[in-house]
Design a protein around this motif. Structure first.
Motif, short mmCIF file in Angstrom:
data_model
loop_
_atom_site.label_atom_id
_atom_site.label_comp_id
_atom_site.label_asym_id
_atom_site.label_seq_id
_atom_site.Cartn_x
_atom_site.Cartn_y
_atom_site.Cartn_z
N LEU B 13 0.83 -1.20 0.00
CA LEU B 13 0.00 0.00 0.00
C LEU B 13 0.87 1.26 0.00
N ARG B 15 3.86 1.52 -1.10
CA ARG B 15 4.58 1.59 -2.36
C ARG B 15 3.71 2.21 -3.46
N HIS B 16 2.44 1.87 -3.44
CA HIS B 16 1.56 2.40 -4.46
C HIS B 16 1.04 3.80 -4.12
N ALA B 17 0.97 4.10 -2.86
CA ALA B 17 0.46 5.42 -2.48
C ALA B 17 1.53 6.50 -2.60
N GLU B 18 2.76 6.12 -2.36
CA GLU B 18 3.83 7.12 -2.26
C GLU B 18 3.94 8.03 -3.49
N PRO B 19 3.87 7.46 -4.71
CA PRO B 19 4.04 8.35 -5.87
C PRO B 19 2.82 9.22 -6.16
N VAL B 20 1.75 8.99 -5.46
CA VAL B 20 0.50 9.70 -5.75
C VAL B 20 0.51 11.06 -5.07
N SER B 21 0.12 12.07 -5.81
CA SER B 21 -0.02 13.39 -5.20
C SER B 21 -1.24 14.07 -5.79
N ALA B 22 -1.69 15.07 -5.10
CA ALA B 22 -2.87 15.79 -5.56
C ALA B 22 -2.51 16.67 -6.75
N GLY B 23 -3.44 16.81 -7.66
CA GLY B 23 -3.23 17.70 -8.80
C GLY B 23 -3.14 19.14 -8.35
N LEU B 26 -6.47 20.91 -7.01
CA LEU B 26 -7.41 20.17 -6.17
C LEU B 26 -8.08 21.06 -5.13
N ALA B 27 -7.29 21.90 -4.50
CA ALA B 27 -7.85 22.75 -3.45
C ALA B 27 -8.95 23.65 -4.03
N ALA B 30 -11.97 21.51 -5.08
CA ALA B 30 -12.73 21.07 -3.92
C ALA B 30 -13.57 22.21 -3.37
#
Lengths: 182, 385
Positions: B13, B15-23, B26-27, B30
């Motif tokens: 989890l 490993r797969h989450a680490e490269p993910v970031s918000a565009g 996003l703020a 939202a």
């Protein structure tokens, strides 16, 4: 918590700026793709904004957003399930693999993506967010016993998947609310 | 072994989450979505509260033909800019409004029991008024004499209830748990007696208005949302075709909603749900912030969601633009009066007052200026925010 709209906007924006990456990562683990993850976070944050004045403890915002994300994601999944049920009378296919190219196959991640939403949420909250069973139960609005059973099923599925001679992952796996069956 | 498996989950989890970031947006996205959702709720309640005030406005209609795509400002439309420094003082509002601890309704002044200085959201009904306390904790059915007919705790009710065109029935949405589902409820608007309930498991279906006796509900979703039609007396509960999420109704035969099929760039449309949900006209270029319907349902007012918002008043069925109002500084709510004039909030510095703009393109003050740092501003029917 702030009371008027200007203060709320500022506090909300500051919160989003500070926590957006963390939230999107959790959402990614729940949904399996980046686009849906951002959509899920947006949806959760929108509802959080509307409830801002009712969240008494600012330290509880993360928990609130997380809870909404899980509920929203479950709702999306159910909606997709019902749609497929009407059209094909079959259970949903496992979602596609993540878009990330990690250079090697990850059977655990492949399993996570086949888990039904509640079980997947338990796995994410327990093993990624590192929540206690009690906090996970609180986030999911279920009993600690239910968290234990969902965790146990997920671990059993993983054990079976990783066992020697278990066959090609993905073949014959069907997602059910109770766990993974063959 | 179990610990090893747990570690495998954790490792994968992370490993797969680490490269993910918000565009990057996003703020902002939202925030816009939050405002849009809030506006939809405000719109739903704000529009519905007007429908109880039934006054006929004779207007000609073009009922023939398909959807009409209207220009925002065709030649010949009355346009007016609110210049707060030059407004003359006109008569008080011709619809109920709240100020100084009382609802002012024509010749009546209806005192509201509560903390001095408190303000309330309220909607007029056939029997009086439905009030939401300032802390959002309870609803009160109040008669036209000020007597409290019934109180009800606000147990996870979404926004303000909506009112049928005859003012006799209320509908609202009660959230189940933390959004796992919802229940649509109807009640007698005069007595508060609960009439019908419709559980909607798995969805938060927000009541946005009535079409006759039917309740229209709307659900937010990434695909643009869903609008449903509930007939409490028969139990019919069906999805409305051609539309995504809805903003509100005119109480009779018009539904204001996003067109289905384009969740990324929603197109605001006006539909007739009594005729296969056929689209009457649309306004794709308009980002809607507030919506109001005249009491007879013949006029719609849309306020744009811009930094410098404008208000557009249309014929509900034809989409003909009747009036454009510019210079809106601070609009918490807007309301039609009998005869088709529009009431909005005006502001100059810290002073707040009500402004009336007529279809002929003239504006005047409808209340005395109030320094909102000292005295709560007047409140129009609908949500007080």
């Amino acid at each position: 918590m702030p009371g008027n709209s200007t203060e709320t906007n500022e506090a909300f924006s500051a919160y989003v700026a500070a926590r957006q990456h963390v939230l999107v990562r959790t959402a990614f683990l729940l949904t399996g793709d980046h686009h849906s993850a951002e959509d899920l976070v947006q949806a959760a944050l929108a509802r959080t904004y509307l409830a801002w004045g009712r969240i008494r403890d600012e330290y509880a915002i993360d928990a609130y957003v997380r809870r909404i994300m899980i509920n929203e994601h479950t709702s999306w999944w159910r909606r997709a399930w019902r749609h497929r049920e009407r059209v094909t009378d079959q259970l949903p296919e496992p979602p596609p693999a993540a878009e990330l190219d990690l250079g090697q196959r990850d059977e655990v991640w492949e399993l996570v993506q086949t888990l039904p939403p509640k079980q997947r949420a338990v796995v994410v909250l327990r093993f990624y967010e590192d929540l206690t069973e009690a906090d996970t139960a609180d986030a999911l609005r279920c009993s600690v016993g239910n968290v234990k059973s969902q965790t146990s099923r997920a671990l059993a599925s993983l054990r079976k998947r990783l066992a020697p001679g278990s066959g090609t992952p993905g073949n014959g796996f069907i997602s059910t609310e109770g766990g993974i069956t063959r | 072994m179990t610990s090893d498996l747990q570690d495998k989950f954790t490792e994968s989890l992370r490993r797969h989450a680490e490269p993910v970031s918000a565009g990057p947006g996003l703020a902002q996205s939202a925030h816009r979505r939050a405002l849009r959702l809030r506006m939809r709720r405000r719109i739903a309640a704000g529009a519905a509260c007007l429908i109880a005030l039934a006054v006929a406005i004779p207007l000609g209609y073009n009922l023939l033909g398909g959807p009409v795509r209207t220009d925002i400002a065709p030649a010949g439309t009355n346009e007016v800019r609110i210049d707060v420094g030059t407004l003359s003082r006109g008569p008080d509002p011709r619809i109920p409004w709240f100020q100084d601890g009382a609802i002012h309704d024509g010749d009546r002044t209806v005192p509201i029991q509560g903390r001095p200085g408190a303000t309330y959201s309220f909607v007029p009904t056939a029997g009086g008024y439905l009030l939401l306390d300032e802390d959002n904790q309870a609803f009160r059915w109040v008669g036209k004499d000020g007597a409290v007919i019934r109180s009800m705790p606000n147990e996870a009710i979404e926004g303000l209830p909506v009112v049928s065109a005859d003012g006799r029935t209320l509908a609202w949405t009660q959230i189940v748990g933390n959004g796992e589902g919802s229940t649509l409820v109807t009640a007698d608007a005069v007595t508060g007696t609960l009439l019908h309930r419709k559980p909607v498991p798995g969805h938060v279906a927000v009541a946005v208005g009535f079409i006759g006796d039917a309740v229209v509900s709307s659900e937010e979703a990434p695909d643009g949302g869903t609008t449903r039609w509930w007939e409490p007396k028969t139990g019919v509960f069906v999805t409305v075709d051609h539309v995504a999420a809805a903003y509100g109704t005119n109480g009779r035969n018009v539904l204001v909603a996003d067109s289905a099929g384009s969740p990324v760039e929603p197109c605001l449309g006006v539909f007739d749900p009594t005729k296969d949900s056929s689209k009457l006209w649309d306004k794709c270029s308009l980002q809607l912030a507030l919506y109001a319907s005249s009491a007879d349902g013949k006029l719609l007012a849309f306020m744009s969601n811009d930094e410098s918002p404008k208000i557009y008043v249309f014929d509900a069925r034809t989409g003909k633009l009747r009036l454009t109002v510019d210079g809106v500084e601070s609009v918490h709510n807007m309301t039609f009066e009998p005869g088709g004039s529009l009431l909005v909030h005006g502001a100059e510095g810290t002073e707040r007052f009500l402004v009336r703009c007529t279809l002929s393109g003239t504006c005047e003050a409808a209340s005395d200026p109030i320094d909102e740092r000292k005295v709560p501003a007047p409140v129009l029917p609908g949500p007080n925010n």
